[in-house]
Structure formats: C-alpha cells, structure tokens
Design an enzyme around this catalytic site. Structure first.
Site, PDB file in Angstrom:
ATOM      1  N   LYS A   1      27.821   7.299 -10.175  1.00 28.38           N
ATOM      2  CA  LYS A   1      28.690   8.212  -9.440  1.00 28.38           C
ATOM      3  C   LYS A   1      30.095   8.087  -9.980  1.00 28.38           C
ATOM      4  CE  LYS A   1      28.356  10.991  -5.807  1.00 28.38           C
ATOM      5  NZ  LYS A   1      27.105  11.620  -5.319  1.00 28.38           N
TER       6      LYS A   1
HETATM    7  N1  GLU Z   1      26.304  14.933  -6.206  1.00 23.09           N
HETATM    8  C1  GLU Z   1      24.951  15.248  -5.867  1.00 23.09           C
HETATM    9  C2  GLU Z   1      24.332  14.107  -5.082  1.00 23.09           C
HETATM   10  O1  GLU Z   1      24.998  13.358  -4.433  1.00 23.09           O
HETATM   11  C3  GLU Z   1      24.141  15.671  -7.065  1.00 23.09           C
HETATM   12  C4  GLU Z   1      23.943  14.653  -8.128  1.00 23.09           C
HETATM   13  C5  GLU Z   1      23.293  15.173  -9.393  1.00 23.09           C
HETATM   14  O2  GLU Z   1      22.844  16.315  -9.403  1.00 23.09           O
HETATM   15  O3  GLU Z   1      23.256  14.421 -10.354  1.00 23.09           O
HETATM   16  O4  GLU Z   1      23.139  13.966  -5.019  1.00 23.09           O
END
Ligand code: GLU
Length: 476
Positions: free
Chosen positions: A107
């Site tokens: 993240k």
């Molecule tokens: N930000 C989104 C989540 O928390 C999508 C993550 C992604 O598609 O890699 O799942």
C-alpha cells in the site's frame, strides 16, 4: 477517555490476525514472519509550485512478498502515515489471498489534500512521487503494482503509467505497472465501479444462504432491505446505486463529510449523487431530511450498514449504539478491533473488509492480466460464441417451422442469447465468481469449526492458511 483504549490501525489489524492464528496450527516463527510488514519506504521530495518549493511525504509499504508482484492502492489524504499504510498493506495481503489474486500485499500513500491543488499541480506531484517509487522498483509490473485508493483515481493512474513508460522505454509490459487506468491508457471496463459491484455481489451471496441470514434476524433477499451507506465516494456511490436499482434495496440513509440524509421510503440515490457532484456535499439536497451530525446515522435503525469511507468510524465510542444487525465493510478497517469485539458480543454480523471490498483488487487482477496478454478479453471468442448461438436459434426455428410446432423465441431472449460476452460481461462474470467462491471458503470455516465465531476470523484463517502454505512451499 475511551479513545485512549483504542489501539492504532496497525495494532487493530494485528489483534484480528492474532485471534485467527490462535486457533491455527502454525509455528510461532512462521506466524511472526506472516504478521510483520516486510518494509516501508518513506520518501520526502520537493516540487516547485506557485513560486516556491513544497515538500511532500509519501510511503510505499510492502507487507508480504510470498507472491509477486505485490499489490495495493496509493492513497492521497492529509492524514496518511506509516501506521496506516502498513495496516492497509497487511489487509491487502490477506485480501488477495482470500480472493485468490496472485499477489502479495502492499500500500502507498501521500500526505496531501488533493483539493488544495490544481490538476496540473497534482500531475507534477504525482509524477515526482511516481519517479521516486519507480526508480526503487516500488512501481514495476513484476514487483509492485499500485492502484487507486482514497483520493486517487483513473487520472492519477494514467500519469503514473506514463511516467513509468517514459523511464522504461523498452519494457513491453509497461502498462501492467499500475491498475485502475482509464481505458485509453490500458485500463479495463468495469474497474471504476468494481469495488461497489463487489459489495453488491458479496451481499447477494450472503443472502443466498438463509442459515447465515438467520444469524442477523433478517430474512428473505435484498429486496426492500433498509440500508445506510456511509461515504459516497467511488465505493459507496456505486454500491448504493447498484443495490437500489438492481436489487430493490432502500437506501434510507447516507452520510457524507458535511452531514447526512434520511428518507424512510428510500432516497433517490441519483438525485443525491447529482447534488453531491454539483456542491461537494449533501447539505441543501432536494431529497431526504438533512441531518447535520451525519455520524449519528451510523447508529440509526436499519437492516444493513455499509461503512464505505475510511478506517475507524465504528469504534469504542459508538459500537454499543449501532443498531444494524448486519454490517458490510466496504471500506478498509472501518470497524476497530475494540468495536469488533463489542459488536460480536451483541450478535451483530460483520461481512469483513478483506472479503467485502475485494472487488477492486479482483478487477485489478483482470486488468493486469489483460495488460500482460496485450489483448482485450473477449476479442477472440465473442463472435464465435455468437455464431454458435445463432446456429442453435436458427435450427430451433427451422424445426419449429418444419414440424408446424409454432414455437417462437421471444425477441428479448434472442437478443440476449445472441449477444456474445464482451469485456464488461466477462469482468462481471469473473468478479461474481470470485466473490461467490471466496464467501463459500469463509463460510465453510465459519460453520465447520466451533472455535470460529465470526466471518472475520474465518476470512483471516482462510487467508493466513494460504499465505502460510505458500511460504512453506517456496521456503524462506
Ligand atoms: N485500493 C484498493 C483496495 O484497497 C484496490 C487495490 C488494487 O486494486 O490493487 O483494495
């Protein structure tokens, strides 16, 4: 007072993790290896804007590399910090494992309020941040693939992929370095609404199991269910729209930054969204009764509560007053570990974030595969499928005419049967399948094991077990 007892986000995720591993048969060393966040990179960079240099702080955290690339969004928000990105990266690991997308968890975040900057300034900032991450392989199609999260969307992803392509001119897979891109930059149909769609599919699957529904005291299907949605961003707005328009649910309450709206008969969600787009809030909306203290609507009488904004909104302060018998976590970490315990004791059923909001990363996976295969889904099969279906229809019609049977196929059936699946239909089918199978894997553990009291614990067990197996088979 109570605030003091509330652990931070990262600790909250660990508490949930610990509840699951306590009933699993894993060596303490392996448990520790899975739990910890492998690395967090902090970058501070300057951008010359409005006649002076502004310094920004960003993070990219990698929780687990048991599978690569690692995956997870990039968030733009003023409060972004290391604890938060590490918690969110950990959730990505478990989420990906639960829905079987072949990624580790990561993240990123940038401390910025995007509303403070003009689009051309945001582009400069984003490209600079991306540059810092790309040169350390923290954005890379084979190693680390970001996506949108709070405060970012298709536009930012387009800047990031362009930045990567400029810095890696011979990488034929450059487009796979990030997902959530606009279609013209290598995106996939259905990605924007994927998380909201996933919430809808998750609820549909839950309501396919009367035994599970009975635990909430509710019955039947989604038709007529009274729903409160907190946060009408990319996740909440789509979930609310789909549930109201396709499943007959009543969105009785919505909560936004500047307050909430209520209507027992169900809000006209399109009108609410149009007002939100035009004014940036829900105050003075022509539909519903305005509630200045929006957060109070979290505690309102309804059937299903959908926190779809950010972490920690259901906490030690309000958990005892939540009245919804069913909560589905469309956001990441909306229920703190302390609140989770209170809600569990009160018999409230929670469909956990690592399952409920996995629609986004699932469709990201499809986008990444599309980018690596360099072909749109359905391009090879669609017309062949249509031709075969046409053969069948023509044969049925010929038989009916030859034998004087008088059969007629309705025009609607013919239209639908004769239309081959394009990219959007395939994405929806793949997402639906993913959400059904993941739910079933969680519920199996939930029902089969007396020591597993809830869906969150079951979800963590399924996910941790898969991560453990992959560490065991690849060796450390
Ligand atoms: N930000 C989104 C989540 O928390 C999508 C993550 C992604 O598609 O890699 O799942």
């Amino acid at each position: 007072m109570t605030q003091l007892r509330e652990p931070g986000f990262r600790d909250s995720v660990d508490i949930m993790f610990n509840r699951a591993v306590a009933v699993m048969d894993l060596s303490p060393g392996l448990v520790e290896k899975i739990r910890v966040c492998n690395s967090t990179y902090t970058v501070r960079f300057g951008v010359r804007l409005r006649g002076q240099i502004h310094t920004f702080t960003g993070y990219r955290s990698v929780h687990s590399e048991h599978m690569e690339p690692v995956k997870g969004g990039i968030r733009y928000a003023p409060g972004v910090n290391q604890d938060e990105v590490e918690a969110l990266a950990a959730l990505m690991t478990y989420k990906c494992a639960l829905v079987e997308t072949p990624f580790g968890g990561s993240k990123g975040g940038l401390c910025i309020d995007p509303r403070d900057w003009e689009p051309h300034e945001l582009e400069q900032i984003t490209r600079r941040f991306a540059y810092e991450l790309i040169k350390r392989d923290l954005i890379n199609p084979a190693q680390n693939v970001p996506a949108p999260d709070m405060g970012t969307g298709e536009r930012e992803m387009a800047w990031i992929v362009d930045q990567y392509a400029r810095m890696n001119t011979t990488d034929i897979n450059a487009r796979a370095c990030v997902t959530g891109k606009p279609l013209n930059a290598g995106g996939i149909q259905g990605r924007v609404e994927a998380t909201g769609r996933g919430v809808q599919y998750a609820l549909r699957e839950f309501f396919r199991h009367p035994e599970d529904v009975a635990k909430t005291g509710l019955s039947g299907d989604l038709d007529g269910k009274r729903i409160v949605v907190q946060g009408l961003g990319n996740v909440g707005s789509h979930a609310a729209r789909f549930l109201a328009q396709e499943d007959g649910a009543r969105i009785v309450g919505v909560i936004e930054r500047d307050g909430g709206l209520w209507d027992d008969a169900g809000l006209d969600i399109e009108a609410v969204l149009a007002h939100l787009r035009a004014t940036g809030g829900v105050r003075n909306c022509p539909v519903g009764r305005f509630e200045p203290v929006g957060a109070e609507l979290l505690e309102a009488d309804c059937d299903i509560l959908i926190p779809a904004a950010m972490e920690g909104v259901i906490n030690l302060d309000n958990a005892a007053r939540i009245r919804a018998p069913l909560i589905i976590e469309a956001a990441n970490g909306p229920v703190t570990a302390g609140a989770d315990e209170i809600l569990r004791r009160r018999g409230i059923v929670i469909i956990p974030d690592l399952y409920a909001n996995a629609g986004g990363v699932t469709v990201s996976y499809f986008e990444w595969v599309k980018n690596l295969s360099h072909i749109r889904f359905g391009r090879m099969q669609r017309r062949a499928e249509e031709a075969r279906n046409r053969l069948l229809v023509e044969e049925l019609e010929r038989l009916s005419a030859d034998r004087g049977l008088g059969w007629t196929l309705s025009p609607d059936f013919k239209r639908r049967f004769l239309t081959g699946a394009g990219e959007l239909e395939l994405v929806r089918s793949g997402l639906d399948d993913t959400m059904r199978i993941a739910y079933q894997s969680m519920r199996e553990v939930w029902h089969a094991r007396p020591d597993v009291s809830d869906l969150r614990m079951a979800a963590f067990i399924v996910a941790i077990d898969r991560v453990a197996k992959s560490y065991q088979s690849k060796g450390l």
